[in-house]
Design a protein around this motif. Structure first.
Motif, short mmCIF file in Angstrom:
data_model
loop_
_atom_site.label_atom_id
_atom_site.label_comp_id
_atom_site.label_asym_id
_atom_site.label_seq_id
_atom_site.Cartn_x
_atom_site.Cartn_y
_atom_site.Cartn_z
N GLU A 110 0.82 -1.22 0.00
CA GLU A 110 0.00 0.00 0.00
C GLU A 110 0.85 1.27 0.00
OE1 GLU A 110 -3.77 2.00 2.40
OE2 GLU A 110 -2.76 0.25 3.24
N GLU A 111 1.92 1.28 0.78
CA GLU A 111 2.77 2.47 0.86
C GLU A 111 3.44 2.76 -0.48
OE1 GLU A 111 6.71 4.09 3.23
OE2 GLU A 111 5.57 2.43 4.09
N SER A 112 4.02 1.75 -1.10
CA SER A 112 4.67 1.98 -2.40
C SER A 112 3.64 2.33 -3.46
CB SER A 112 5.52 0.78 -2.83
OG SER A 112 4.73 -0.34 -3.09
N ALA A 113 2.45 1.75 -3.38
CA ALA A 113 1.39 2.08 -4.33
C ALA A 113 0.98 3.55 -4.17
CB ALA A 113 0.19 1.17 -4.14
N GLU A 114 0.89 4.01 -2.94
CA GLU A 114 0.51 5.42 -2.69
C GLU A 114 1.56 6.36 -3.28
OE1 GLU A 114 -1.78 8.38 -1.97
OE2 GLU A 114 -2.47 6.49 -1.10
N GLU A 115 2.83 6.07 -3.03
CA GLU A 115 3.91 6.90 -3.58
C GLU A 115 3.89 6.86 -5.11
OE1 GLU A 115 7.60 5.58 -1.87
OE2 GLU A 115 6.92 6.00 0.17
N SER A 116 3.71 5.67 -5.65
CA SER A 116 3.71 5.48 -7.09
C SER A 116 2.53 6.19 -7.75
CB SER A 116 3.66 3.98 -7.40
OG SER A 116 3.57 3.76 -8.78
N ALA A 117 1.35 5.94 -7.25
CA ALA A 117 0.14 6.53 -7.84
C ALA A 117 0.19 8.05 -7.76
CB ALA A 117 -1.11 5.98 -7.15
N GLU A 118 0.68 8.57 -6.65
CA GLU A 118 0.78 10.02 -6.50
C GLU A 118 1.79 10.59 -7.50
OE1 GLU A 118 2.14 13.17 -3.08
OE2 GLU A 118 1.01 11.39 -2.45
N ALA A 119 2.93 9.93 -7.66
CA ALA A 119 3.96 10.40 -8.60
C ALA A 119 3.45 10.34 -10.04
CB ALA A 119 5.23 9.58 -8.45
N GLU B 48 -0.61 15.45 -14.32
CA GLU B 48 -0.93 16.88 -14.26
C GLU B 48 0.03 17.71 -15.10
OE1 GLU B 48 -1.08 17.26 -9.93
OE2 GLU B 48 -3.25 17.57 -10.11
N ARG B 49 1.31 17.34 -15.13
CA ARG B 49 2.28 18.04 -15.97
C ARG B 49 1.92 17.88 -17.44
NH1 ARG B 49 6.03 15.22 -12.96
NH2 ARG B 49 6.41 16.29 -11.03
N TYR B 50 1.58 16.66 -17.82
CA TYR B 50 1.19 16.43 -19.21
C TYR B 50 -0.06 17.24 -19.56
CZ TYR B 50 4.24 12.26 -18.98
OH TYR B 50 5.30 11.39 -18.84
N ARG B 51 -1.00 17.30 -18.63
CA ARG B 51 -2.22 18.08 -18.86
C ARG B 51 -1.88 19.56 -19.03
NH1 ARG B 51 -6.26 17.57 -14.15
NH2 ARG B 51 -4.81 19.07 -13.30
N GLU B 52 -1.02 20.07 -18.18
CA GLU B 52 -0.61 21.48 -18.29
C GLU B 52 0.08 21.77 -19.61
OE1 GLU B 52 1.80 22.31 -14.85
OE2 GLU B 52 0.16 21.81 -13.49
N ASN B 53 0.80 20.78 -20.14
CA ASN B 53 1.54 20.95 -21.39
C ASN B 53 0.75 20.51 -22.63
OD1 ASN B 53 3.82 21.92 -20.03
ND2 ASN B 53 4.59 19.86 -19.70
N ASP B 54 -0.53 20.22 -22.45
CA ASP B 54 -1.38 19.76 -23.56
C ASP B 54 -0.80 18.54 -24.27
OD1 ASP B 54 -3.37 21.73 -23.19
OD2 ASP B 54 -2.13 23.18 -24.26
N GLU B 55 -0.32 17.58 -23.50
CA GLU B 55 0.24 16.35 -24.05
C GLU B 55 -0.74 15.20 -23.81
OE1 GLU B 55 4.46 15.39 -23.41
OE2 GLU B 55 4.55 17.29 -22.30
N PHE B 56 -1.72 15.08 -24.69
CA PHE B 56 -2.69 14.02 -24.48
C PHE B 56 -2.07 12.62 -24.45
CE2 PHE B 56 -5.50 10.67 -25.83
CZ PHE B 56 -6.37 10.68 -24.74
N PRO B 57 -1.12 12.29 -25.34
CA PRO B 57 -0.54 10.94 -25.23
C PRO B 57 0.04 10.65 -23.84
CG PRO B 57 0.04 11.89 -27.33
CD PRO B 57 -0.61 12.99 -26.52
N GLY B 58 0.68 11.63 -23.24
CA GLY B 58 1.21 11.46 -21.88
C GLY B 58 0.10 11.32 -20.86
N MET B 59 -0.95 12.11 -21.01
CA MET B 59 -2.10 12.01 -20.11
C MET B 59 -2.68 10.60 -20.16
SD MET B 59 -3.97 15.63 -21.06
CE MET B 59 -5.47 15.35 -20.11
N ASP B 60 -2.85 10.10 -21.38
CA ASP B 60 -3.46 8.78 -21.54
C ASP B 60 -2.52 7.68 -21.04
OD1 ASP B 60 -5.81 7.32 -22.39
OD2 ASP B 60 -4.58 6.53 -24.02
#
Length: 150
Positions: free
Chosen positions: A49-58, A64-76
């Motif tokens: 659970e701890e590693s999953a939390e760190e991983s999912a958050e990262a 969010e960075r991909y979204r800010e940069n309009d990078e749909f492939p990265g978002m997906d």
């Protein structure tokens, strides 16, 4: 589908050529689509659970960075890594050692819960995966990408 087979994806930088990106089904392409694979795979872990939390958050922060940069492939792709965190962890949660099929190739009967810690890891990924799927920016970019590129 085998993610280890060579395909045209290896010759494409999808950041440079987002129009070449095909959304695909489920987790298709998670080990092929560059540079996103190289950016997301090192963040991905579902050991507990701890590693999953760190991983999912990262992964979500990268989303969010991909979204800010309009990078749909990265978002997906971030969505796919979150989905894959859920499905892989849930496989271990239901099947001892993650073994879903017996030596005869028949699917084994799932257990409730073979590994409770992996179930908790899966639930962490599910929460972040759902956050991406329900994000209006993701939904509109996905629709826009389909309209533009099929």
């Amino acid at each position: 589908m085998s993610d280890t087979s060579e395909g045209p994806e290896y010759n494409i930088d999808f950041r440079e050529h987002p129009n070449e990106y095909e959304i695909g089904r489920g987790e298709e392409g998670v080990f092929k689509i560059e540079p996103y694979k190289s950016e997301l795979l090192p963040l991905w872990s579902y050991a507990d659970e701890e590693s999953a939390e760190e991983s999912a958050e990262a992964i979500y922060e990268q989303y969010e960075r991909y979204r800010e940069n309009d990078e749909f492939p990265g978002m997906d792709m971030a969505r796919k890594y979150l989905q894959m965190g859920y499905t892989r962890a849930m496989r271990y949660a239901k099947y001892p050692g993650g073994t879903k099929y017996g030596e005869d190739g028949e699917e084994l009967e799932p257990e409730q819960w073979a590994d409770a810690e992996k179930r908790e890891a899966a639930l962490v990924f599910e929460e972040y995966w759902e956050r991406v799927r329900e994000d209006e920016a993701y939904q509109s970019e996905k629709e826009r990408h389909r309209e533009r590129h099929g």
